[in-house]
Scaffold this motif. Structure first.
Motif, mmCIF file in Angstrom:
data_model
loop_
_atom_site.group_PDB
_atom_site.id
_atom_site.type_symbol
_atom_site.label_atom_id
_atom_site.label_comp_id
_atom_site.label_asym_id
_atom_site.label_seq_id
_atom_site.Cartn_x
_atom_site.Cartn_y
_atom_site.Cartn_z
ATOM 1 N N GLY A 1 -9.540 53.541 35.505
ATOM 2 C CA GLY A 1 -8.737 52.180 35.537
ATOM 3 C C GLY A 1 -7.248 52.341 35.013
ATOM 4 N N THR A 2 -6.777 50.978 34.665
ATOM 5 C CA THR A 2 -5.663 50.874 34.098
ATOM 6 C C THR A 2 -5.622 50.730 32.621
ATOM 7 O OG1 THR A 2 -4.757 49.994 36.131
ATOM 8 C CG2 THR A 2 -3.068 49.835 34.357
ATOM 9 N N TYR A 3 -5.191 51.243 32.126
ATOM 10 C CA TYR A 3 -5.262 51.303 30.499
ATOM 11 C C TYR A 3 -3.965 50.376 29.634
ATOM 12 C CZ TYR A 3 -9.153 54.315 30.409
ATOM 13 O OH TYR A 3 -10.429 54.895 30.709
ATOM 14 N N TYR A 4 -4.259 49.664 29.009
ATOM 15 C CA TYR A 4 -3.203 48.737 28.418
ATOM 16 C C TYR A 4 -3.492 48.835 26.791
ATOM 17 C CZ TYR A 4 -3.161 46.567 32.736
ATOM 18 O OH TYR A 4 -3.196 46.299 34.238
ATOM 19 N N CYS A 5 -2.110 48.603 26.129
ATOM 20 C CA CYS A 5 -2.502 48.597 24.575
ATOM 21 C C CYS A 5 -2.014 47.179 24.194
ATOM 22 C CB CYS A 5 -1.682 49.815 24.041
ATOM 23 S SG CYS A 5 0.042 49.684 24.230
ATOM 24 N N ALA A 6 -2.352 46.676 23.228
ATOM 25 C CA ALA A 6 -1.927 45.324 22.761
ATOM 26 C C ALA A 6 -2.168 45.126 21.360
ATOM 27 C CB ALA A 6 -2.634 44.248 23.709
ATOM 28 N N GLN B 1 8.629 39.912 17.250
ATOM 29 C CA GLN B 1 8.279 40.137 18.549
ATOM 30 C C GLN B 1 7.986 41.465 18.857
ATOM 31 O OE1 GLN B 1 11.482 39.114 21.508
ATOM 32 N NE2 GLN B 1 10.224 39.685 23.184
ATOM 33 N N LEU B 2 7.088 41.869 19.536
ATOM 34 C CA LEU B 2 6.555 43.351 19.648
ATOM 35 C C LEU B 2 6.363 43.342 21.332
ATOM 36 C CD1 LEU B 2 5.720 46.010 18.360
ATOM 37 C CD2 LEU B 2 3.579 45.189 18.574
ATOM 38 N N GLU B 3 6.963 44.450 21.916
ATOM 39 C CA GLU B 3 6.524 44.758 23.336
ATOM 40 C C GLU B 3 6.296 46.217 23.346
ATOM 41 O OE1 GLU B 3 10.280 41.819 25.354
ATOM 42 O OE2 GLU B 3 10.133 43.955 25.846
ATOM 43 N N LEU B 4 5.345 46.602 24.242
ATOM 44 C CA LEU B 4 4.483 47.839 23.991
ATOM 45 C C LEU B 4 4.546 48.273 25.113
ATOM 46 C CD1 LEU B 4 1.198 46.939 21.984
ATOM 47 C CD2 LEU B 4 3.442 47.984 21.165
ATOM 48 N N SER C 1 -13.053 41.511 23.043
ATOM 49 C CA SER C 1 -12.144 41.105 22.259
ATOM 50 C C SER C 1 -10.622 40.722 23.051
ATOM 51 C CB SER C 1 -11.510 42.207 21.295
ATOM 52 O OG SER C 1 -12.745 42.257 20.470
ATOM 53 N N SER C 2 -9.995 39.784 22.525
ATOM 54 C CA SER C 2 -8.894 39.387 23.157
ATOM 55 C C SER C 2 -7.422 39.913 22.496
ATOM 56 C CB SER C 2 -8.635 38.037 23.463
ATOM 57 O OG SER C 2 -9.852 37.548 24.089
ATOM 58 N N PRO C 3 -6.380 40.186 23.027
ATOM 59 C CA PRO C 3 -5.130 40.569 22.272
ATOM 60 C C PRO C 3 -4.554 39.256 21.852
ATOM 61 C CG PRO C 3 -4.781 40.218 24.738
ATOM 62 C CD PRO C 3 -6.108 39.948 24.577
ATOM 63 N N ARG C 4 -3.780 39.348 20.923
ATOM 64 C CA ARG C 4 -2.941 38.316 20.100
ATOM 65 C C ARG C 4 -1.964 37.507 21.273
ATOM 66 N NH1 ARG C 4 -0.443 40.108 14.222
ATOM 67 N NH2 ARG C 4 0.655 38.101 14.856
ATOM 68 N N SER C 5 -1.731 38.254 21.919
ATOM 69 C CA SER C 5 -0.488 37.786 23.414
ATOM 70 C C SER C 5 -1.423 37.760 24.566
ATOM 71 C CB SER C 5 0.765 38.250 23.158
ATOM 72 O OG SER C 5 1.286 37.710 24.199
ATOM 73 N N PRO C 6 -1.119 36.643 25.519
ATOM 74 C CA PRO C 6 -1.803 36.856 26.664
ATOM 75 C C PRO C 6 -0.775 37.612 27.932
ATOM 76 C CG PRO C 6 -0.997 34.548 26.558
ATOM 77 C CD PRO C 6 -0.886 35.525 25.336
ATOM 78 N N SER C 7 0.283 38.104 27.215
ATOM 79 C CA SER C 7 1.241 39.119 27.973
ATOM 80 C C SER C 7 0.842 40.495 27.845
ATOM 81 C CB SER C 7 2.659 38.592 27.522
ATOM 82 O OG SER C 7 3.675 39.541 28.196
ATOM 83 N N TRP C 8 0.682 41.087 29.091
ATOM 84 C CA TRP C 8 0.442 42.300 29.277
ATOM 85 C C TRP C 8 1.658 43.338 29.629
ATOM 86 C CZ3 TRP C 8 -4.313 43.972 27.114
ATOM 87 C CH2 TRP C 8 -5.253 43.039 26.964
#
Length: 123
Positions: A89-94, A1-4, A106-113
């Protein structure tokens, strides 16, 4: 599990610089390819840059030459130079499965941001 967790956003004038950081609150991000995404107001979230576990980097055209992604064991950073109002904008890492063929779609591995970090470029 990884939470960023993203940090480093703020208000900057056009032409200015910011450095964003992406760190793991749970897990070890060194095991994964990590990408930065951006969501401008009223628009879809787009991929902007990706770094593989070996350090190979990928950029989409509209940030190439202005943004630099890097990583160390503790975090993935995004150095943003020559900022433009359209970078707001709002910047996210995943996590992503791979940086190969990385694109704005491109899409992340998990739909959770995570919560992301807000960048505003304005005079």
């Amino acid at each position: 599990q990884l939470e960023l967790v993203e940090s480093g956003g703020g208000l900057v004038q056009p032409g200015g610089s910011l450095t964003l950081s992406c760190a793991a609150s749970v897990g070890t991000l060194g095991h994964y390819a990590i990408a930065w995404f951006r969501q401008a107001p009223g628009k879809a979230r787009d991929g902007i840059s990706c770094i593989s576990t070996s350090g190979n980097t990928h950029y989409v055209d509209f940030v190439k030459g202005r943004f630099t992604i890097s990583r160390d064991p503790a975090k993935v950073s995004l150095q943003m130079d020559s900022l433009k109002p359209e970078d707001t904008g709002t910047y996210y890492c995943a996590r992503v499965w791979t940086c190969a063929g990385f694109s704005p779609d491109s899409s992340p591995r998990s739909p959770s941001w995570g919560q992301g970090t807000q960048v505003t470029v304005s005079s």
